[in-house]
Each structure stands twice: as C-alpha cells, then as structure tokens.
Scaffold this motif. Sequence first.
Motif, PDB file in Angstrom:
ATOM      1  N   GLN A   1       8.531   7.430  -0.656  1.00 17.74           N
ATOM      2  CA  GLN A   1       7.840   7.407  -1.307  1.00 17.74           C
ATOM      3  C   GLN A   1       7.018   7.284  -2.828  1.00 17.74           C
ATOM      4  OE1 GLN A   1       5.349   9.499   1.567  1.00 17.74           O
ATOM      5  NE2 GLN A   1       4.646   8.105   2.792  1.00 17.74           N
TER       6      GLN A   1
ATOM      7  N   GLU B   1      -3.455  -2.382  -1.258  1.00 15.91           N
ATOM      8  CA  GLU B   1      -2.807  -1.310  -0.729  1.00 15.91           C
ATOM      9  C   GLU B   1      -2.954  -1.773   0.488  1.00 15.91           C
ATOM     10  OE1 GLU B   1      -2.102   1.387  -2.063  1.00 15.91           O
ATOM     11  OE2 GLU B   1      -2.866   1.702  -3.899  1.00 15.91           O
TER      12      GLU B   1
ATOM     13  N   SER C   1       0.246   4.486   2.339  1.00 18.18           N
ATOM     14  CA  SER C   1       1.454   4.372   1.327  1.00 18.18           C
ATOM     15  C   SER C   1       1.807   2.924   0.865  1.00 18.18           C
ATOM     16  CB  SER C   1       2.655   5.543   1.580  1.00 18.18           C
ATOM     17  OG  SER C   1       3.512   4.850   2.064  1.00 18.18           O
TER      18      SER C   1
ATOM     19  N   GLU D   1       4.374   5.479  -5.777  1.00 19.81           N
ATOM     20  CA  GLU D   1       4.000   6.747  -6.647  1.00 19.81           C
ATOM     21  C   GLU D   1       3.788   6.071  -7.999  1.00 19.81           C
ATOM     22  OE1 GLU D   1       5.123  10.625  -5.098  1.00 19.81           O
ATOM     23  OE2 GLU D   1       3.450  10.135  -3.151  1.00 19.81           O
TER      24      GLU D   1
ATOM     25  N   ASN E   1       1.603   9.359   6.763  1.00 19.39           N
ATOM     26  CA  ASN E   1       0.916   8.167   6.757  1.00 19.39           C
ATOM     27  C   ASN E   1       1.141   7.006   7.124  1.00 19.39           C
ATOM     28  OD1 ASN E   1       2.317   9.179   3.055  1.00 19.39           O
ATOM     29  ND2 ASN E   1       0.179   9.067   3.070  1.00 19.39           N
TER      30      ASN E   1
ATOM     31  N   ASP F   1       1.373   1.327   7.064  1.00 16.57           N
ATOM     32  CA  ASP F   1       1.447   2.305   6.663  1.00 16.57           C
ATOM     33  C   ASP F   1       0.934   2.555   5.465  1.00 16.57           C
ATOM     34  OD1 ASP F   1       2.862   4.102   4.117  1.00 16.57           O
ATOM     35  OD2 ASP F   1       4.953   3.314   4.697  1.00 16.57           O
TER      36      ASP F   1
END
Length: 436
Positions: free
Chosen positions: A111, A132, A187, A115, A161, A185
């Motif tokens: 992930q 998102e 994330s 980020e 997530n 998901d």
Amino acid sequence: MPREDFARTGPTPHTGSYYAASANPAPHRPPLTGDHSTDICIVGAGYSGLSTGLHLAEKGYKVVMIEAAQVGWGASGRNGGQIVAGLNASLQTIRKRYGAETAGFVAGLVQEGGEIIRERIKTYNIQCDLKEGNIFAAYTGAHMRELEDRLKLWASYGLHNQEMLSREQLRNHIASDVYAGGMIDHSGGHIHPLNLALGEAAAFESLGGVIFEQSPVVKVDTAAARPKVMTSGGSITCNTLVLCGNAYLGHVVPELTARVMPVSTQMLATAPLGVDRANALIPTDVCVEDVRYILDYYRLSADKRLIFGGGLVYGGTDPKDIKAKLLPNLEKVFPQLKGVAIDYAWSGNFALSFSRVPQMGRLGDNTYFAHGYSGHGVTGSHTFGRILAEAISGDRSRFDVFEKVPWYPFPGGRMFRVPYSVMGSWWYALRDRLGV
C-alpha cells in the motif's frame, strides 16, 4: 512505440490520448547538449525516474534526468490512472514461490505506493483529479472465491482496507449486470496519470533537479567507476546512474533486454457523458478492474468521460483498430452506452517480467535499475523509486531484498518470447471463459 521511433526527425510528441489533450501546462525542457557531470543521473522521466529523483532531490543530491521524449511520455502518462495496491503477482503466489518471509516483506509495502502518491499530491499541490476507492469485479463464483481468499490473506498481514461486495452491493457502485460481485479496496483510487507525472517533475525541478527532454540515450557505460550516459547531443558522467526506461529502454542496455518484454494495452475515452449519465454508470466514482487474466479496467474522468481500457498485445505493437477492439467489451459491461461517441483511442507499453514480480538490481557497482511492474506500475514505481533512493543514500535494507529475488528469462529467449506468451494468454483466457 518501438525504440527506433525516437530517431524520427524533430521532437517526439505525446501520443494522441485524452491525457495529452487535457494535460496541465508544462515548461519547455531543452535536449541535452554538451558534456556534464553530476551526482546522480536518471534515465527516464516516468514514475520510476520521477519518484527516485524527487526522493533524492529532497535529500539534497544533485540529480539530472534524461528523457527520450517528454515527461510522462511512456506508460506513466498513458495508463488507466488507477491506484491499485499490490503487485501483479499476488501475495499468495509470492508466498508459495519465495517463502513466508518474502511475502511478509512485500505485504508491508503493497500500500506504500498509494501513500506516496497522496503525499506528493498534498505536499506539492499537484492538480491531477485524485478520487478514492477501487473495485475488483468478479464475473464468476470462482472469481468471488479468489477475492475472498485474497481478502483473508491480506487481513492476516494486518491489511484491512478491503471488503467483499455481493452482486446487489456492487450495483451501488457499477450500473452493470455482468458481474457476480466484487471487492472494494478503500486504499485504492484514481488520478489523471500524466498530470501526476507533470506535477512530480515540477516538484523535482523546484528542488534543483534538472530534466533534459527529447534526448534518447544511444550508449551507456556502466563499467566505469563513474558511469557515463551518451546521447546524440551530449553526455553526462555521474557518481551513480539509475536506469528507469522500463518498457521503452529498448536495446541500449543489453543486460536488461532479456529481463522484460514490452506489452501494449489499449484505452479509449468517450465524449463527455454529462454529470447525470456518468454518475448513473459509476455512482460512487470509483475505478474498476475485473479479475480475469486479460482484464477490462475503467473509470470516470474529471469531465465525466468513461475511460475504458483492456486487451494485450505481446511485443508492444499497436492493434490496427483500437476502437473496434475495445468497444465490444465496453458495450458488454455497459450496454446502455451502445453507440456512444469515442473522442480518443490510444495504446501504450508496459514492461512484463516472466515472474510478474518487479525487478530491482545493479549493473556493476554504481548503476541501479528498476523495471517489470507488469501492469501495476502506478503504485509499484513510486515504491521502488523510494527504495532506490534509500539504497543510493546508504540504506540498502529493502533494496537488498528485491535484488535477491530470482528473475527468470522468458522461455524461448527474445525470438520466441512473444509466441510463448501468446499461447499462455490463450490458456488463461480459456479458463476465464469457462469460469474455472
């Protein structure tokens, strides 16, 4: 686009994509002329090079980047724009192939790329339409079981997530009747990929980084104590060289040619659908990809077009008619769009590794490389760029793990890797059709 297209007379423009047509303004960046010396030279101004360069510039290094065409010209400016956690090879595959320790290491960074992208967007105020959420859509019960196994495995590594979606729940996100269900998901997400690249380039330059465009590399000396990169107009000698050409590096560095194979994927963008029609298609504005071997992927753009991609051409050539190839798939998922106007259609290459695991390593003592994201390069390239920067600045802990992961050449070598891969894709496509 083959490597030899860089040799055409005059500058190499961006492909005729929706992304190029809607790109943010970018400054003129001249080609390399004369002989230069620097701390670090990076070949390739796509995500891998930009991520590496920006991390190093933040650490105070003097970094020069050479790009054969323009910033984001390759896969970084043409892709589906989807922020998808993970590698092409699943954690389950990595655990079976390389052991629990390596799988645990990979789980700790799957992930990270997303980020990094969000941190870059926030820190440098990059305007690239971040949204998102991403969904993995399942056609069959077998696909649903595959997703359930993935969710459980990721949860076992502390990754929570994701959540399963029934057929009815999926309809809240996608107005299509073709799916058996899916998994979201939280994330994940999506962006305008070329504008992300342009924003990262501007951030890199704001910290003193230099980018030369329209400067295809013709020769690289990795054996010297200070590696040297040569173009038709000049050269750069450096303490450390980083090769980030990926699918477009060509044959300039023969040691890397056999490691990956260029594979093209195709995309199109509809005319603007209007807010109501677009929001009826994908009400939650997430991005979507299905879980077949040869998959479809799609999302809405900021101006409410449907951007739809799919298909593979091994060897990196372009199909004769992209619209004819993709429209039947689009209309299968969204029959309500039958006859919709298509404003843009384009193709681009990604670098496929035989193991589907990205590769990172060195040639000699002072030349680093990263490539082979196998269709998961938006996030993977950002993570690998950080790891390369860590290694160059003295922390090789994560780099050493990836450098030691075995890589395998394609069976049949360069001559037969395309037909071999085509036969393999036929087999997996048959499995998808049979639902096994």
